[in-house]
Design an enzyme around this catalytic site. Sequence first.
Site, PDB file in Angstrom:
ATOM      1  N   GLN A 176       0.827  -1.205   0.000  1.00  0.00           N
ATOM      2  CA  GLN A 176       0.000   0.000   0.000  1.00  0.00           C
ATOM      3  C   GLN A 176       0.863   1.257   0.000  1.00  0.00           C
ATOM      4  O   GLN A 176       1.683   1.445   0.895  1.00  0.00           O
ATOM      5  CB  GLN A 176      -0.891  -0.008   1.243  1.00  0.00           C
ATOM      6  CG  GLN A 176      -1.964   1.060   1.233  1.00  0.00           C
ATOM      7  CD  GLN A 176      -2.779   1.016   2.520  1.00  0.00           C
ATOM      8  OE1 GLN A 176      -2.271   1.360   3.579  1.00  0.00           O
ATOM      9  NE2 GLN A 176      -4.029   0.605   2.424  1.00  0.00           N
ATOM     10  N   GLY A 177       0.692   2.105  -1.002  1.00  0.00           N
ATOM     11  CA  GLY A 177       1.423   3.376  -1.070  1.00  0.00           C
ATOM     12  C   GLY A 177       0.471   4.532  -0.820  1.00  0.00           C
ATOM     13  O   GLY A 177       0.064   5.219  -1.772  1.00  0.00           O
TER      14      GLY A 177
ATOM     15  N   SER B 199       0.384   6.621   2.736  1.00  0.00           N
ATOM     16  CA  SER B 199       1.010   7.646   3.575  1.00  0.00           C
ATOM     17  C   SER B 199       2.286   8.182   2.940  1.00  0.00           C
ATOM     18  O   SER B 199       2.974   7.471   2.201  1.00  0.00           O
ATOM     19  CB  SER B 199       1.365   7.062   4.941  1.00  0.00           C
ATOM     20  OG  SER B 199       0.207   6.687   5.635  1.00  0.00           O
TER      21      SER B 199
ATOM     22  N   SER C 149       4.176  -1.678   4.220  1.00  0.00           N
ATOM     23  CA  SER C 149       4.499  -3.046   4.636  1.00  0.00           C
ATOM     24  C   SER C 149       4.648  -3.934   3.411  1.00  0.00           C
ATOM     25  O   SER C 149       3.942  -3.744   2.421  1.00  0.00           O
ATOM     26  CB  SER C 149       3.389  -3.607   5.527  1.00  0.00           C
ATOM     27  OG  SER C 149       3.235  -2.798   6.662  1.00  0.00           O
TER      28      SER C 149
ATOM     29  N   GLU D 123     -10.854  -1.690   5.833  1.00  0.00           N
ATOM     30  CA  GLU D 123      -9.786  -1.857   6.813  1.00  0.00           C
ATOM     31  C   GLU D 123     -10.342  -1.763   8.226  1.00  0.00           C
ATOM     32  O   GLU D 123      -9.912  -2.463   9.130  1.00  0.00           O
ATOM     33  CB  GLU D 123      -8.725  -0.779   6.585  1.00  0.00           C
ATOM     34  CG  GLU D 123      -7.518  -0.917   7.477  1.00  0.00           C
ATOM     35  CD  GLU D 123      -6.382   0.013   7.049  1.00  0.00           C
ATOM     36  OE1 GLU D 123      -5.309  -0.126   7.607  1.00  0.00           O
ATOM     37  OE2 GLU D 123      -6.588   0.865   6.166  1.00  0.00           O
TER      38      GLU D 123
END
Lengths: 301, 384
Positions: free
Chosen positions: B128-129, B131, B163, B246
């Site tokens: 996941q990109g 933040s 992550s 989420e």
Amino acid sequence: MSGVDFQPTGEQRDLRAGVRDLLAGRYGREALRASVEAGVAVDRRLWRELGGAGFFALRLPEADGGVGLGLPEAVLVFEEAGRALLPGPLVATFLAAGVVPGAAAGTAVVTAFDLDGPLVAHLAEADAVLGAPALPEGEPVRSVDPLTPLHRVARPGRAGPYRDEGALLTAALQLGSALRTLELAVAHARRREQFGQPIGAFQAVKHLCAGMLVRAEVARTAVYAAALTGDGAEIAAAKLLADEAAVQGARDCLQVYGGMGFTWEADVHLHLKRAWVRAEQWRTAAQAEELLAADLLGADG
Amino acid sequence: MDLTYTDEEQEFRARLREWLAKELPALPPRPSPDDWPGRRAYDAGWQRRLYEAGYAGLHWPLDAGGRGATPTQHLIFLEETERAGAPYVGANFVGLLHAGPTIAAEGTAAQRARWLPPVLRGDEMWCQGFSEPDAGSDLASLRTRAVRDGDDYVVSGSKIWTSHAEVADWCELLVRTDPGAPKHRGITWLAMPMDAPGITVRPLRTLAGSAEFAEVFLDEVRVPVENRVGAENDGWRVTMVTLSFERGTAFVGEVVACRRTLALLARAAKENGRWDDPVLRRTLGRLHGELGALWRLTQWNVSESQRSGGVPGTGGSVFKLAYSHARQELYDAAAQVLGAGSLALDEEWVLDRLSSLSYTIAAGTSQIQRNIVAERVLGLPKGR
């Protein structure tokens, strides 16, 4: 629909809404304040009306003149009574239905030895004490809650077999109070302006309210689940969490109200004082935590 | 109000238990936390087994390759796999719980066909990109730029807290496509192949000592326009779909794990004598009550989403606030049970205690969650 449906059914929602309407009409804010000023907790006429509406006989079988519903419906009804700050020994009289003559119909007022130690609530207004052969003599004691008169008795009895259900229904009263103080706090935070904006726009106030909601929602699921399972440890958890939601909710509401929260005129102190009383009834935090600890050790060997 | 399971659900649970009992002893040994290729292979192998047994994408819609299971069946699946000690989703997390559901909800038929089956089979991993160093809680202020050039977007900027970046095949990436628009309206959602030229991954070490996430630097990375999910500049709305997933059922297994840990803690306290301390005993009793209530809150939220057709509600924020706090208290209680032993890293629960410090920060800090709850549930005004 397939799947576990933990949410109240349409009928259960209707029941809750019906009780809310009944209490709003019959014991609204003016009636509440009038009973505070008169210092009278139990209004016999209202008590009989509640009996007539099936409030106390909710769980008695229909063959015995009851409504034939279960604990899940009972907690929804008691939640509304807690929201309205309805005074009197509601839980003891409810538990006495079918046991003490007149309790189911609301013609008798029944209290209980639900406090640890020598204090008994509503003794002078009661016709009987749940599980006791006769009404004991008692010395009046000035009570912190204007609508929960207290007496000191020489030899208090015990709540005995009623402790679990008494704790659960009291937890439901606490839940209703917690939800009500949250509503009061939010309404005040939206209305009251300082520094040119509603105080509810400040995160310090917003986060107090969010914390109240989280505690109330966790307590709600604990109370509803305990009503469905009837499990002793779940009831202890429900009482513990609902006591906290009600007491801390009233404290936070008082803080959001600011100076007004410290006045006799605002209803917040009535919620706080009643929540303190209920926290001492049937099962205290210490008792609940010890019971849960024993259950924890018992689980999985 | 009902907490009893239907015959169909009981049967589903029984079949799953049977399968887990057969499958788990056949698993290879778990790789060490620093062995990223090993972790990827292990997680992929587990996902493949789930896929072959018909348990992959259980709650995904049928037309996305899922099994169309009810939220209750999904809850049973998460409960039973955790109870049996099955592997976590691990490197499949973003694919199964973020990117996948987003593509299923917002992608074209071709995009679903390209990306969803490999996620379900465990063949492709996602990261996941979202933040950035200067866009954390205020995610919508992100600055990674994407400029259209023919059939590609050319992307430059940097992402953080990513992550599984070292082993991922794809990155669900949020980029700014219209710097002139209000911040929520100039964002686009892209699927970026992680082997594209111009990507540099720098692992970040957490306070627990391991490299659990990474910083990702993007220097004129070319991403095909066909990899865009949703319309250009509509990425914020597309992302909110992902984030509500989420906050929905992502923590179910962890509540079950917490309850298991608490039972072990009680036994350890009984054995070392600290159980006789009434303060500690009552703390453990209270946690037992709280975690039990959180399990019920999970069931409450699931039956709510069941009623609303599978869309997770704001109940997720309420749950996360209570849960992240309870989980930190759990490990603080563990430290009380261990006493000075809690200073030794090789003691059980000590690394978990360190990891638990992230729970009030990751996936929306508790402060942001309180804002969400106060504004969206209670209707308090937005701050200025």
